[in-house]
Scaffold this motif. Structure first.
Motif, short mmCIF file in Angstrom:
data_model
loop_
_atom_site.label_atom_id
_atom_site.label_comp_id
_atom_site.label_asym_id
_atom_site.label_seq_id
_atom_site.Cartn_x
_atom_site.Cartn_y
_atom_site.Cartn_z
N THR A 1 0.84 -1.19 0.00
CA THR A 1 0.00 0.00 0.00
C THR A 1 0.88 1.25 0.00
OG1 THR A 1 -1.68 -1.19 1.27
CG2 THR A 1 -1.86 1.21 1.18
N ILE A 2 0.66 2.11 -0.98
CA ILE A 2 1.46 3.34 -1.11
C ILE A 2 0.66 4.52 -0.57
CG2 ILE A 2 2.47 4.96 -2.76
CD1 ILE A 2 3.28 2.64 -4.48
N ASP A 3 1.28 5.27 0.33
CA ASP A 3 0.69 6.50 0.84
C ASP A 3 0.91 7.60 -0.19
OD1 ASP A 3 -0.07 8.79 2.19
OD2 ASP A 3 0.81 8.17 4.11
N ARG A 4 -0.07 7.81 -1.05
CA ARG A 4 0.10 8.73 -2.18
C ARG A 4 0.32 10.17 -1.70
NH1 ARG A 4 -4.84 8.33 -5.80
NH2 ARG A 4 -3.68 9.97 -6.92
N ILE A 5 -0.37 10.56 -0.65
CA ILE A 5 -0.21 11.92 -0.13
C ILE A 5 1.21 12.13 0.38
CG2 ILE A 5 -0.98 13.55 1.63
CD1 ILE A 5 -3.75 12.34 1.42
N ALA A 6 1.72 11.13 1.10
CA ALA A 6 3.09 11.22 1.62
C ALA A 6 4.10 11.28 0.47
CB ALA A 6 3.39 10.04 2.53
N ILE A 7 3.88 10.52 -0.58
CA ILE A 7 4.78 10.53 -1.73
C ILE A 7 4.73 11.88 -2.44
CG2 ILE A 7 5.23 9.53 -4.01
CD1 ILE A 7 6.17 7.80 -1.68
N GLN A 8 3.52 12.44 -2.59
CA GLN A 8 3.39 13.76 -3.21
C GLN A 8 4.14 14.82 -2.43
OE1 GLN A 8 -0.84 14.31 -3.54
NE2 GLN A 8 -1.06 12.89 -5.27
N LYS A 9 4.01 14.78 -1.11
CA LYS A 9 4.74 15.74 -0.28
C LYS A 9 6.24 15.52 -0.37
CE LYS A 9 1.07 16.47 3.14
NZ LYS A 9 0.68 16.31 4.56
N PHE A 10 6.64 14.25 -0.40
CA PHE A 10 8.06 13.92 -0.48
C PHE A 10 8.66 14.46 -1.78
CE2 PHE A 10 11.47 11.08 -1.89
CZ PHE A 10 12.32 11.12 -0.80
N VAL A 11 7.98 14.24 -2.89
CA VAL A 11 8.48 14.73 -4.18
C VAL A 11 8.45 16.25 -4.23
CG1 VAL A 11 8.08 14.73 -6.67
CG2 VAL A 11 7.82 12.61 -5.36
N LYS A 12 7.46 16.86 -3.59
CA LYS A 12 7.37 18.32 -3.56
C LYS A 12 8.58 18.93 -2.86
CE LYS A 12 4.37 22.12 -2.08
NZ LYS A 12 3.09 22.48 -1.40
N PHE A 13 9.03 18.29 -1.77
CA PHE A 13 10.18 18.80 -1.02
C PHE A 13 11.51 18.34 -1.62
CE2 PHE A 13 6.92 19.27 2.32
CZ PHE A 13 7.17 20.58 2.70
N ASN A 14 11.46 17.33 -2.51
CA ASN A 14 12.67 16.83 -3.17
C ASN A 14 12.43 16.74 -4.68
OD1 ASN A 14 14.41 15.79 -0.68
ND2 ASN A 14 12.30 15.09 -0.35
N PRO A 15 12.18 17.86 -5.33
CA PRO A 15 11.77 17.84 -6.74
C PRO A 15 12.83 17.30 -7.70
CG PRO A 15 12.25 20.09 -6.04
CD PRO A 15 12.28 19.24 -4.81
N ARG A 16 14.11 17.38 -7.30
CA ARG A 16 15.17 16.92 -8.18
C ARG A 16 15.48 15.44 -8.02
NH1 ARG A 16 19.75 21.76 -7.79
NH2 ARG A 16 18.40 23.48 -8.53
N LEU A 17 15.05 14.86 -6.91
CA LEU A 17 15.42 13.48 -6.60
C LEU A 17 14.98 12.48 -7.68
CD1 LEU A 17 16.83 11.70 -4.53
CD2 LEU A 17 14.63 11.37 -3.40
N PRO A 18 13.75 12.55 -8.20
CA PRO A 18 13.39 11.60 -9.27
C PRO A 18 14.35 11.65 -10.46
CG PRO A 18 11.43 12.72 -8.45
CD PRO A 18 12.60 13.40 -7.84
N TYR A 19 14.79 12.86 -10.82
CA TYR A 19 15.71 12.98 -11.95
C TYR A 19 17.11 12.47 -11.59
CZ TYR A 19 11.99 15.86 -13.87
OH TYR A 19 10.78 16.30 -14.33
N VAL A 20 17.48 12.63 -10.31
CA VAL A 20 18.76 12.05 -9.86
C VAL A 20 18.70 10.53 -9.96
CG1 VAL A 20 20.28 11.73 -7.86
CG2 VAL A 20 19.30 13.98 -8.33
N PHE A 21 17.57 9.94 -9.55
CA PHE A 21 17.40 8.49 -9.66
C PHE A 21 17.50 8.05 -11.13
CE2 PHE A 21 14.87 7.23 -5.59
CZ PHE A 21 16.00 7.50 -4.84
N ILE A 22 16.86 8.77 -12.01
CA ILE A 22 16.88 8.41 -13.43
C ILE A 22 18.31 8.50 -13.97
CG2 ILE A 22 16.11 9.12 -15.73
CD1 ILE A 22 13.46 10.00 -14.42
N ALA A 23 19.04 9.56 -13.59
CA ALA A 23 20.42 9.71 -14.06
C ALA A 23 21.31 8.59 -13.53
CB ALA A 23 20.96 11.07 -13.62
N ILE A 24 21.17 8.28 -12.24
CA ILE A 24 21.94 7.18 -11.65
C ILE A 24 21.60 5.87 -12.35
CG2 ILE A 24 22.29 5.79 -9.57
CD1 ILE A 24 21.89 8.32 -7.92
N GLY A 25 20.32 5.68 -12.64
CA GLY A 25 19.89 4.46 -13.31
C GLY A 25 20.53 4.28 -14.67
N PHE A 26 20.54 5.34 -15.47
CA PHE A 26 21.15 5.24 -16.80
C PHE A 26 22.66 5.03 -16.70
CE2 PHE A 26 17.24 7.20 -18.60
CZ PHE A 26 17.09 6.35 -19.68
#
Length: 448
Positions: free
Chosen positions: A107-132
């Motif tokens: 079960t994913i807490d969508r509200i918590a994830i939205q807040k997390f991404v809002k406070f860490n807006p660059r992190l998803p792109y960092v993950f994508i860069a590390i992944g590639f």
């Protein structure tokens, strides 16, 4: 209704195969209806197990086995195979859902994830860069260190999931780049497992965000099944062209293979022979029956010795366990199946096969319950820590995208779970300031 239709259309199917198909469809429907509510790790594990241990074998025993040769045929009677496979798989599924509660770890807490991404807006792109980056450099290292980079390569999919769940606006370019890359790499290698599995997780993430109707979900499921079936039907000829004939891997060769198959004799790509060849790819049962024909007639039961070696190989590094099993060990496979493998060919005994090798039908079935319970325990452990680390629920596919394939070697599956969980633990500790979420704890007011 669907079961009645199967019974009417396939009158010659035995009741054992019918029962196996019924359990498979039950798992498929549970998986289908779970999309939009959870990240269905348990239902994926159960569905893939049923697909390869029930559905493929049922099709083989119902006529497709006639088109197979030698070792690829089912080696024991249908009653003997299903007398082991049905209880073992049912107990595995029971273990998966033991202590699961309300989908703990899924079960994913969508509200918590939205807040997390809002406070860490660059992190998803960092993950994508590390992944590639990790996907590119993973081939330059040996298996032990290379696994770390292979695992980190999956972060690009986690980063994409964070963008989908955390942003109101979908970023199609990012989606195209990430999943276009895995399509190209799959086409280049002729290996499509990861592509299909990450597409399933992508669908689950989209369903969590957009809550589609059953009609919409049905349309996407039909499209996915068409894609998966198409890949299975043309995969062997594509590999023949690229691996053995030396043609360049890519869309041009793929189109050439499709055209040649379409012009082929006896129905071309959709001939019964081609469907039978495709069925062997979802039929892990033929390996299990070769094991049952070999053990204990030619090889004695291991009584846990082989399983101990598997666990040691999964947990310990080679410096501490120099005799640990190698991935794709042909000698081990041939020893317990009697199937000689050519150089470059790799097959696994599977969890069901290793369980039988060690303890036979009864003990093997009991082991499968605890095997499922182990996965449930891992998910429950993630759930316990997700309150402070909500990102954990989005990262779980890194741990389970490989184990949901029951055709893989047990030591590799367990090793993947252990090593990936440990790597995630290290990531959370090193970058705790990024991942840790402080939540307000309600204070009880004294009553007057």
């Amino acid at each position: 209704m669907s079961l009645l239709l199967i019974r009417v259309l396939f009158m010659d199917i035995t009741w054992l195969s019918f029962f196996a198909i019924a359990i498979t469809l039950h798992q498929f429907f549970l998986l289908f209806y779970s999309f939009g509510y959870v990240l269905p790790i348990r239902y994926l594990l159960g569905s893939f197990m049923c697909l390869q241990m029930f559905l493929g074998p049922a099709f083989a025993y119902s006529g497709l086995d006639e088109y197979q040769l030698m070792y690829y045929k089912m080696q024991v009677p249908e009653e003997q195979y299903f007398a082991y496979a049905i209880p073992a798989v049912i107990l595995f599924i029971m273990g998966l859902h033991f202590f699961a509660g309300k989908f703990k770890g899924e079960t994913i807490d969508r509200i918590a994830i939205q807040k997390f991404v809002k406070f860490n807006p660059r992190l998803p792109y960092v993950f994508i860069a590390i992944g590639f980056f990790s996907s590119v450099v993973s081939g330059f290292f040996g298996s032990e260190l290379g696994f770390v980079f292979v695992l980190l390569g999956g972060l690009k999919f986690i980063g994409t999931s964070l963008l989908i769940l955390g942003d109101r606006k979908l970023k199609p370019l990012t989606l195209i780049v990430v999943y276009g890359a895995i399509f190209i790499s799959s086409l280049s290698a002729g290996m499509f497992h990861d592509l299909l599995i990450w597409l399933i997780f992508l669908g689950a993430v989209f369903a969590l965000k957009y809550q589609p109707s059953n009609l919409v979900k049905g349309g996407f499921v039909l499209a996915f099944m068409t894609l998966a079936t198409f890949i299975q039907l043309i995969k062997s000829d594509y590999r023949e062209s690229t691996w053995k004939e030396g043609q360049e891997a890519g869309l041009e060769t793929l189109n050439k293979v499709i055209e040649e198959d379409r012009r082929g004799k006896d129905g071309g790509i959709f001939s019964v022979e081609r469907l039978a060849e495709s069925n062997i790819r979802i039929n892990q049962g033929f390996i299990i029956t070769n094991i049952m024909a070999t053990v204990p007639a030619k090889q004695p039961f291991e009584n846990g010795e082989e399983m101990l070696l598997i666990v040691q190989s999964a947990i310990l590094p080679r410096i501490l366990a120099p005799n640990k099993l190698n991935a794709g060990d042909r000698k081990i496979f041939t020893k317990y199946t009697g199937i000689p493998l050519q150089k470059g060919t790799s097959m696994g005994l599977s969890s069901l096969g290793d369980a039988y090798v060690n303890w036979g039908e009864m003990g093997g079935s009991i082991f499968m319950f605890f095997y499922g319970l182990f996965f449930s325990w891992v998910l429950n452990s993630f759930a316990r820590h997700s309150y402070r680390f909500p990102i954990l629920m989005v990262i779980t596919p890194l741990v389970f995208y490989y184990p949901i394939r029951p055709d893989c070697e047990l030591q590799t599956i367990l090793g993947h779970v252990v090593k990936s969980s440990f790597l995630i633990f290290i990531m959370l500790q090193v970058w705790k300031h990024k991942f840790y979420v402080r939540r307000k704890i309600p204070v009880l007011q004294p009553t007057t």
